[in-house]
Each structure stands twice: as C-alpha cells, then as structure tokens.
Design an enzyme around this catalytic site. Structure first.
Site, PDB file in Angstrom:
ATOM      1  N   TYR A 116       0.845  -1.192   0.000  1.00  0.00           N
ATOM      2  CA  TYR A 116       0.000   0.000   0.000  1.00  0.00           C
ATOM      3  C   TYR A 116       0.888   1.252   0.000  1.00  0.00           C
ATOM      4  O   TYR A 116       1.905   1.297   0.694  1.00  0.00           O
ATOM      5  CB  TYR A 116      -0.911  -0.028   1.235  1.00  0.00           C
ATOM      6  CG  TYR A 116      -1.745   1.207   1.355  1.00  0.00           C
ATOM      7  CD1 TYR A 116      -2.747   1.476   0.433  1.00  0.00           C
ATOM      8  CD2 TYR A 116      -1.519   2.133   2.357  1.00  0.00           C
ATOM      9  CE1 TYR A 116      -3.500   2.635   0.514  1.00  0.00           C
ATOM     10  CE2 TYR A 116      -2.271   3.291   2.457  1.00  0.00           C
ATOM     11  CZ  TYR A 116      -3.259   3.535   1.527  1.00  0.00           C
ATOM     12  OH  TYR A 116      -3.997   4.682   1.609  1.00  0.00           O
ATOM     13  N   ASP A 188      -0.683  -6.806   7.090  1.00  0.00           N
ATOM     14  CA  ASP A 188      -1.835  -6.021   6.651  1.00  0.00           C
ATOM     15  C   ASP A 188      -2.832  -7.013   6.047  1.00  0.00           C
ATOM     16  O   ASP A 188      -2.586  -7.599   4.994  1.00  0.00           O
ATOM     17  CB  ASP A 188      -1.362  -4.995   5.613  1.00  0.00           C
ATOM     18  CG  ASP A 188      -2.481  -4.073   5.124  1.00  0.00           C
ATOM     19  OD1 ASP A 188      -3.658  -4.470   5.230  1.00  0.00           O
ATOM     20  OD2 ASP A 188      -2.158  -2.982   4.621  1.00  0.00           O
ATOM     21  N   LYS A 213     -12.175  -0.266   4.706  1.00  0.00           N
ATOM     22  CA  LYS A 213     -12.456  -1.100   3.543  1.00  0.00           C
ATOM     23  C   LYS A 213     -13.502  -2.165   3.904  1.00  0.00           C
ATOM     24  O   LYS A 213     -14.602  -1.819   4.291  1.00  0.00           O
ATOM     25  CB  LYS A 213     -11.148  -1.706   3.030  1.00  0.00           C
ATOM     26  CG  LYS A 213     -10.001  -0.684   2.920  1.00  0.00           C
ATOM     27  CD  LYS A 213     -10.222   0.369   1.848  1.00  0.00           C
ATOM     28  CE  LYS A 213      -9.213   1.508   1.928  1.00  0.00           C
ATOM     29  NZ  LYS A 213      -7.824   1.102   1.832  1.00  0.00           N
TER      30      LYS A 213
END
Ligand SMILES: *Cc1c(COP(=O)(O)O)cnc(C)c1O
Length: 397
Positions: A116, A188, A213
């Site tokens: 990310y 993650d 999310k």
C-alpha cells in the site's frame, strides 16, 4: 489451537459478528447505543484511579477507550482468533502507531516492494527521518526476506494479497524467519479480511486492517484496527494515547454495524472478484489480470493454501497501456472511478495516477506498478451486471 476447534470457529464467522460483543452491552437494547461522550464519571477515588491506568479500557476518557471501541475490538479479535484488538481512526493510524511503538532509532524494518502506498511512504520517507533504516523486498521470494535481515531487524511488515498487484506472501515462511531472528512480523490483512485469511494462525504476531475497507464495507467510515496478543497491544496502546488517532464513537458504531454483515458481503465480493477476473482474462484488449483466484496467477497454489477465498480486488493490465486504462475507466457505468475498495459499491482506479501525493515519481516506478494498471474493486452488485459492465467497456477499446 487444535484443528477441530479452529474449524468450528472458522465456520462461525457470521455468529461471531453478531454476538462477540454481547457481554459488552450494558442495557437491553438489541442494537447497542452510541456512547457519544468524551469522558466518563466515577463514583469514588479508587474507581477513578483504576480507570486511569486500565489499558484498552472503556470508561475513563474516549481517547483511552470507549464502549463502542470495545465492542468493535471484541468482534475483530474473535474473527482474527486474536487475544485482543485495538481500534484507531484509520488504517494508517493503526500501522504508524504500531511501528512507532515497536521500532526505535537504530532499528531496521523490512517491508515489501509491492505494498500500500502509505506503507511504502512510511518505509521510504518517515522511518528513515526517525533513524530507522528500512529495506523493501520482493514478497514472492521468502529468501529475499532472509537476505534483507540484519542483526538490527526488529520488524517485518507484510501485506498479502498486496495492494495493488495482488502478490502473495508466504506468511508462515516469513513468520518463521522473523522469529528465528527475534523480529516481529506484522501483516496487513485488509485485502483478505479474517473471513478469507487469518495470519495469526500462520505465525504472524500482529494483524492490522484498514477497517475503512471491507470490515466497515459501506464507504462511509475511516477506521483502523490492530489484533494480536495483549502483551504487544499494551505497548501499542501506550503510544496510541500519544498519537491520539481516536476513532469517534459514531464511527465506531457504524463500523460495528458494518461488521455484522462482513461474512455475507465477503462471500459476494469473492464471487464477483472471481467472475470479473475470469471474464477479463479472456478479453483481447487485456494483457494480464492479477487475481489470486485465477489458476494462471503464479502463486495460486500458495494463495489457495493460506486463504479460503480470494477477495473482491483484481488488477488489470491493458494491451493499450495507460491511455486504454483511462478509456476503460471512462466507459464503465456501474463501476465508478474512486479511490478505496471493500465497499458494497464497485470502484476502480488507475493506482499510478493517485499516488503522486505520497510517493515521488521514482518511488512509483520502483514500486513495479505499471502505469496502465487498473485496480478493480468488485462490490456486491449482481455478478452478471458487473461482468457485462467491464466487458462492454473493454469491447469499446
Ligand atoms: C486503504 C488501505 C490502507 C490504509 O488505510 P486507511 O484506512 O485509508 O488509512 C492500508 N492498507 C491497505 C491494503 C489499504 O487498502
């Protein structure tokens, strides 16, 4: 944890999301109230003094914890098979707080090249300023992590599947490596969700999420969460008090409401992701589809071993490069051009076009993300409508 027990808990995620916070409800309302308060009163000096030092408590001051935080944490901890969990104001707040708590000047941190953009920026820009050295490696090769280890390595940050290339990290192999060198490994788990993958069971020390999310799932809240052993989260909590990235009670309540349907939504996201990947894989305008559920994904076997579903995000490379990618985005009708993913509505972006705020041009090139890559986040709409939408857009290229 014995296998039989694991299996029975695994199959009960829908019960977990509805009942794991039950003991933390203090009245008889079926839907818990919103504790919209910044502070809590105590009857006597002793209770007050106790509340002031209780880690991850829920009755002193909302930056120290709120009942709505505790309800979210109870559900996420049970979903991730973790001892406990900590809620924060965003995914990046969760990560930065954890890293500040667990690494100090002079330490070394290993991360992934495909990761990310905020995590990449933490590794490339913030940590070096604080005297923490960092190395980014190819996550598809456990030996690359081994080669990057130094006697000062304190932390390994992994992300699987990675954003946006959907590359897979062998979580068990890298966790074993970390522990053999006295380092901690943080994963993650945003893309997979605990419905599809539980990194703690594979040896990972701490899991973090952008709850913005899938966990919330409705594109209306920014939130983050960490799950793991109390011993580690106590250290993170001490720093969380100082970073002060407190999730507001209303947002915690919305996240709680989103969590109630997580397993239902993820099942549909998995089905839509797979259908879109298979449809686009065969299209002549498409050069390559990255999706771990495709047999053609180079790490499909590893993904199938550590995941029970492959999620709703895929990445598509068009033969016509970034111009074709932008034209494809222009022509979608159901899928809208917006950053984020994991909500009930389908969204798509060209990642290279949105990272300029966090990474330099060289850093974007070094991340290995092609300029023409489109990240497609399948929502929960009807599968046939989404497939029709992407094929019609691709046909027009
Ligand atoms: C969005 C995202 C983040 C950052 O989370 P925020 O809630 O936006 O701070 C971290 N990791 C992944 C994989 C993400 O998709």
């Amino acid at each position: 944890m014995p296998d039989a027990h694991t299996t029975s808990r695994t199959s009960r995620t829908s019960t977990t999301v509805n009942h794991a916070d039950r003991e933390l409800r203090h009245d008889r309302s079926v839907a818990p109230p919103i504790y919209q308060t910044a502070t809590f009163w105590a009857d006597d000096a002793e209770t007050f003094a106790q509340a002031a030092v209780e880690r991850r408590g829920q009755g002193f001051y909302t930056r120290f914890g709120n009942p709505n935080h505790a309800q979210v944490a109870a559900i996420v901890a049970e979903l991730e098979h973790a001892e406990t969990a900590l809620v924060s104001a965003s995914g990046m707040a969760a990560l930065t707080t954890a890293v500040l708590a667990l690494a100090s000047a002079g330490d070394h941190v290993i991360g992934q090249r495909s990761t990310y953009s905020g995590t990449a920026s933490l590794l490339l820009n913030l940590l070096p300023r604080l005297g923490v050295t960092t190395t980014q490696v190819d996550q598809t090769d456990p030996d690359a992590f081994a080669r990057a280890l130094t006697p000062r390595t304190r932390l390994i940050l992994v992300e699987s599947p990675s954003n946006p290339l959907l590359q897979i990290t062998d979580l068990r192999a890298v966790a074993d490596l970390a522990h053999a060198h006295n380092a901690l490994i943080l994963a993650d788990n945003t893309f997979a969700t605990p419905v599809n993958q539980r990194p703690l069971e594979l040896g990972v020390d701490l899991v973090w999420h952008s709850a913005t999310k899938y966990l919330n799932g409705h594109s209306d809240v920014s939130a983050g969460v960490l799950a793991g052993p109390a011993k580690l989260l106590d250290r993170v909590w001490d720093v969380a008090l100082l970073t002060g990235a407190t999730l507001g009670p209303i947002d915690a309540w919305l996240l709680l409401r989103g969590l109630r349907t997580l397993p239902l939504r993820v099942a549909r996201h998995n089905a839509n992701g797979q259908a879109l990947a298979e449809a686009l894989e065969r299209h002549p305008a498409v050069a390559r589809v990255h999706y771990p559920g495709l047999a053609a994904h180079p790490q499909h076997a590893l993904a199938a071993r550590q995941m029970s579903g492959f999620g709703g995000v895929l990445a598509v490379e068009f033969a016509g490069g970034h111009e074709a990618a932008d034209a494809f985005l222009d022509r979608l009708r159901h899928v809208r051009r917006a950053v984020s993913l994991g909500g009930v509505e389908s969204l798509a972006v060209r990642p290279a076009a949105m990272w300029a705020g966090m990474l330099s041009e060289e850093q974007i090139v070094a991340s290995g993300v092609p300029l023409g890559l489109v990240r497609l986040a399948a929502g929960t709409e009807d599968t046939a409508d989404l497939v029709d939408d992407v094929l019609t857009a691709a046909d027009s290229l």
